[in-house]
Design an enzyme around this catalytic site. Structure first.
Site: not given
Length: 306
Positions: A95, A175
């Site tokens: 991050r 997904y």
């Protein structure tokens, strides 16, 4: 490297399913395919990331293994070094773009600019969407989507500046196409990761950078989180509930990754390869009973009160 598998119930009779893979340590690529090649693997200290790193190591790669948790790195370094290649480890929260740049600097100083980037690091845990806190949403999206982009951006910028080719493989999830009830944060992030594959492949293809995706199916391993392990344990005889009639082995993901980044796959770019024995494409003739996610996770009635 443990070959973890989930066998079917004793006494199973029926079709055989997909055959077992080649033994651990085997490879479809010639020995030394990755000699002189630097491969950076995020989340490579545990689980599937470590399994992928191992297959590159067996083919001669110099590894740079990054993990958010420093405690995972020493054991991974020892295990991967035993396979014959050189291994550099670095603690890295993907991050943080500044820390990512430092890791690339360290890699360049030690082995040279990484030729291959495996964007494996991600975050995930099952939770009904209505129970998910803003921080939980941000944490998963920041690591899984933003971190993947920040890593790819640093890799791409350095190769563009140097005028050198490279290969990126983003680890995704099926997904991204289907939606992921119980995993709204991860499913949304992985949809973004899949789109990055397709977008960056076109943007950077003219400069010699190929970008592909790789989606693992159910591949049990010793480093699965308690949440994911508990979800797996809810599915009795997991291997027999898939068309393959077995689960995957972590090395099968590693073999796919080494192929996609190899000289034998240079004209493959913008593609996401699903390695799950066709499980994500399965449909029942009669739809199964609808069981709300709250019930599947053993949660009671939703209460909005703080």
């Amino acid at each position: 490297m443990t070959d973890t598998a989930t066998p079917g119930p004793e006494g199973h009779r029926g079709p055989p399913g997909l055959p077992a893979p080649a033994p651990l340590g085997a490879s479809a690529l010639p020995p030394g395919t990755y000699e002189g090649t630097v491969v950076l693997v995020t989340g490579g200290g545990t689980g599937l990331g470590k399994a992928v790193a191992a297959e590159f190591a067996r083919l001669g790669a110099d590894l740079v293994v990054a993990s958010r948790k420093a405690e995972h790195l020493k054991a991974a370094e020892d295990e991967l070094s035993a396979l014959g290649g050189r291994v550099l480890t670095a603690a890295c929260d993907i991050r943080d773009p500044d820390r990512i740049a430092e890791v690339f600097d360290l890699a360049e100083e030690t082995y040279g600019l990484p030729h291959v980037l495996i964007n494996n690091a991600a975050a995930n845990f099952p939770v009904p969407a209505e129970d998910m806190s803003p921080n939980a949403w941000r944490s998963v999206v920041d690591i899984t989507l933003n971190g993947t982009y920040f890593m790819a951006r640093e890799f791409g910028r350095r190769h563009l500046a140097a005028g050198t080719p490279g290969s990126i493989v983003n680890v995704g999830a099926s997904y991204a196409w289907t939606g992921g009830p119980g995993y709204a944060h991860s499913a949304a992030a992985k949809a973004g990761v899949k789109n990055l594959v397709e977008t960056l492949a076109v943007e950077w293809g003219p400069y010699g950078i190929q970008v592909n995706g790789l989606v693992p199916g159910l591949m049990p391993h010793e480093d699965m989180t308690a949440d994911i392990r508990a979800n797996l344990d809810r599915v009795r005889a997991a291997g027999l509930r898939q068309p393959a009639l077995r689960v995957g082995r972590p090395r099968e993901l590693g073999w796919a990754a080494t192929f996609l980044a190899s000289p034998y796959a240079r004209f493959i770019s913008g593609h996401t390869l699903v390695v799950d024995g066709a499980n994500w494409q399965r449909r029942d003739l009669v739809p199964p009973e609808v069981v709300p996610i709250r019930e599947q996770l053993g949660r009671g009635r939703f209460d909005a009160a703080p």
